[in-house]
Structures are given as structure tokens and as C-alpha cells.
Design an enzyme around this catalytic site. Structure first.
Site, short mmCIF file in Angstrom:
data_model
loop_
_atom_site.label_atom_id
_atom_site.label_comp_id
_atom_site.label_asym_id
_atom_site.label_seq_id
_atom_site.Cartn_x
_atom_site.Cartn_y
_atom_site.Cartn_z
N ASP A 1 3.11 1.45 -4.52
CA ASP A 1 2.46 2.45 -5.47
C ASP A 1 1.97 1.81 -6.68
OD1 ASP A 1 1.17 4.30 -7.07
OD2 ASP A 1 2.38 6.16 -6.52
N VAL A 2 0.76 1.26 -6.66
CA VAL A 2 0.48 0.40 -7.82
C VAL A 2 0.55 0.84 -9.40
CG1 VAL A 2 -1.04 -0.99 -6.55
CG2 VAL A 2 -2.01 0.84 -7.54
N ASN B 1 -6.42 -4.94 -5.62
CA ASN B 1 -7.44 -4.28 -4.97
C ASN B 1 -7.31 -2.77 -4.58
OD1 ASN B 1 -9.45 -4.02 -2.62
ND2 ASN B 1 -7.77 -3.46 -1.43
N THR C 1 -16.93 1.24 3.64
CA THR C 1 -15.83 1.40 3.83
C THR C 1 -15.45 3.04 3.92
OG1 THR C 1 -15.14 1.55 1.53
CG2 THR C 1 -14.77 -0.56 2.60
N TYR D 1 -14.26 6.50 -13.04
CA TYR D 1 -14.30 5.14 -11.98
C TYR D 1 -14.96 4.02 -13.00
CZ TYR D 1 -15.04 2.36 -8.05
OH TYR D 1 -14.83 1.39 -7.00
N LYS E 1 -13.02 0.66 -14.15
CA LYS E 1 -13.64 -0.72 -13.66
C LYS E 1 -14.21 -1.54 -14.62
CE LYS E 1 -12.76 0.05 -9.04
NZ LYS E 1 -11.60 -0.74 -8.56
N ASP F 1 0.92 -1.11 -0.13
CA ASP F 1 0.07 0.04 -0.17
C ASP F 1 0.80 1.10 -0.23
OD1 ASP F 1 -3.28 0.01 1.03
OD2 ASP F 1 -2.10 2.00 1.03
N ILE G 1 -20.28 -0.83 -0.55
CA ILE G 1 -19.61 -1.58 0.82
C ILE G 1 -19.27 -0.41 1.75
CG2 ILE G 1 -17.98 -3.04 1.58
CD1 ILE G 1 -20.00 -4.54 -0.58
#
Ligand code: NAD
Length: 250
Positions: free
Chosen positions: A63-64, A90, A190, A155, A159, A37, A188
């Protein structure tokens, strides 16, 4: 329970939310878990908490969006654990800005984390998964990757890209027993959802769209990730699984 006994699993975006809960669940199911992460401090704390309960978990900075970070991450996993069996792509970010007000930089940033990050993770994990004789990639998409919604569009585009890229990965690597499936959660509970609820729509409005009439929980998503990551889903690849209380079944 040992549904992931002897498995080595790498989870991106494991410092909080769905990634954090998935890391806890995987570790309890017998996996050696590595969480990567941008928030290394929180990530380290979670790894320490999980390890203090007698399970195997470590943290690293990732860092993806940075290819060099993925190279270092896979190299770390291989030298410390000797193999990789599971990758959960994720890490993700959200944007609530309407399309016509979205700065290009914002659009590109969402694509970079959610889609490019998943591509880079997949690209660099494949040689390690192949060396292990096969493995499972679980990619975090969203109901926004299946149907339209309000918001920046970035977004949903990211996705939708995750959904499609997952099928390409599944087809190209099926013969090597490297499986790839996408997960499509609805709302969800979060921090990411809290941001959406603060900026786009009320909690009641969000709940009212869901046939089951409620927001989902992180454990409800993590249980599905666990199934797709484990050998219990050994003949499932290229599939998309909605975890959305019926949202996209209408
Ligand atoms: P969250 O905001 O609680 O956690 C996201 C994590 O990703 C954080 O730990 C953050 O530090 C990390 N991250 C962000 N950018 C990163 C980067 N460049 N490199 C590495 N790590 C990075 O979000 P969440 O709700 O747990 O979401 C997890 C995934 O589930 C995301 O891909 C999200 O799009 C997807 N999802 C969430 C929902 C929801 O309602 N919460 C619904 C559908 C899909």
C-alpha cells in the site's frame, strides 16, 4: 530484446492497467521485475503468468500510502535480488467529484496515494539506488499535472505535485547518477479511464479533445517508461514527457 538486462525494477500498482503492461514489457526486456500492489491476489497471478513465459517476475503486497510497507518492500527487494536499479511510481487513483462537492477525506485520499505514495517510494528507494551506483525513477504524473481539467482538483493537484517533486529529486540526486523523470499520459484505455468515462464525459468527448483523435493504449505509455527506465536515457533527468496524442501541445 534486452534493453533492461541485469536490471532490478520495482513497479507500484502493477496489478492492472499501465503498471501491469509495464511489468510484462520490462520482464521481456530482461529485467527482474517486482510488482507491488494493494491487490495482492491479482498481482500474484500476473507475476505467475509472466514467470510461466520464462521471465523473472514476483509480486508483493504494497500500500503505497504506508511508510512501513515501503520499508518492507525495499528490504524484500534487497534480500531477494541484492540491488535495485529502477523504481516506477505508478500506483494511482482518480476522483471525478466536482471541487465544491469534494469531501476533505476524498481530497486527502487522492493526494495520499498519488503524491505521498510517490514521495515515500522515492525516499526509501534512494539508498538502494545509490548503493547500485545510480538508477532511474519514473514517476507517473498525467496531463492533469500540466493543465487544468474538470473533476475534483485533487487529481490535478496530486499530479502537479508529482511533476514538481520529480524535478527536486532529479536535482538533488543528479550527482549520484540517480535520474528522475515524469510521464504525463493523456487518456489511456484502462479501468481508471473507464471510471472517468462513466462519470465525467463520453468517450467521443474525450477523443475529440485529442489532436490525434483517439484514446492512447497501455503499450504506448509503457514504451516511454521503458526508455526512461533504461540506460538509453542516461543523460535525461528532471524531464517531463507527455504521451497524449498532442493534447497539451495546443
Ligand atoms: P488502474 O486503475 O488500471 O490501475 C491502478 C493500479 O494501482 C491498480 O492495480 C490498483 O490496485 C493500484 N493501487 C491503487 N491504490 C494503491 C495503493 N494505495 N497502493 C498500491 N497500489 C495501489 O490505473 P491506470 O490507468 O493503469 O493508472 C496507472 C497510473 O497512470 C496512475 O498513476 C494514473 O493516475 C496514471 N494515469 C492514467 C491515465 C489513464 O487515462 N488511464 C492517464 C494519466 C495518468
Amino acid at each position: 530484446m534486452n534493453r533492461l538486462l541485469n536490471k532490478v525494477a520495482l513497479i507500484s500498482g502493477g496489478a492492472k492497467g499501465i503498471g501491469k503492461y509495464t511489468a510484462q514489457l520490462f520482464a521481456k526486456e530482461g529485467a527482474s521485475v517486482i510488482i507491488g500492489d494493494k491487490d495482492l491476489l491479482t498481482c500474484k497471478k500476473i507475476a505467475t503468468d509472466i514467470s510461466s513465459e520464462g521471465y523473472q517476475c514476483s509480486a508483493l503486497y504494497l500500500d503505497v500510502t504506508k511508510e512501513s510497507d515501503w520499508v518492507n518492500t525495499i528490504s524484500d527487494v534487497m534480500s531477494n535480488f541484492g540491488k535495485l536499479d529502477i523504481l516506477v511510481n505508478n500506483a494511482g487513483i482518480y476522483s471525478t467529484i466536482p471541487i465544491e462537492k469534494t469531501p476533505l477525506e476524498d481530497f486527502n485520499n487522492v493526494i495520499s496515494v498519488n503524491l505521498t505514495g510517490m514521495f515515500l517510494g522515492t525516499k526509501h528507494a534512494i539508498p538502494a539506488l545509490r548503493a547500485a551506483g545510480g538508477g532511474s525513477i519514473v514517476n507517473m504524473s498525467s496531463t492533469a499535472g500540466l493543465v487544468g481539467n474538470i473533476g475534483s482538483g485533487a487529481y490535478g493537484a496530486s499530479k502537479g505535485g508529482v511533476r514538481s517533486f520529480t524535478k527536486y529529486t532529479a536535482i538533488q540526486h543528479a550527482i549520484e547518477s540517480i535520474r528522475a523523470n515524469s510521464i504525463h499520459p493523456g487518456p489511456i484505455d484502462t479501468d481508471m479511464l473507464a471510471d472517468k468515462l462513466a462519470n465525467l464525459e463520453s468517450r467521443a468527448a474525450s477523443e475529440s479533445k485529442v489532436p490525434m483523435g483517439r484514446i492512447g493504449t497501455v503499450d504506448e505509455v509503457a514504451m516511454a517508461i521503458l526508455f526512461l527506465a533504461s540506460d538509453e536515457s542516461s543523460y535525461i533527468t528532471g524531464a517531463e514527457l507527455a504521451i497524449d496524442g498532442g493534447l497539451t501541445a495546443r
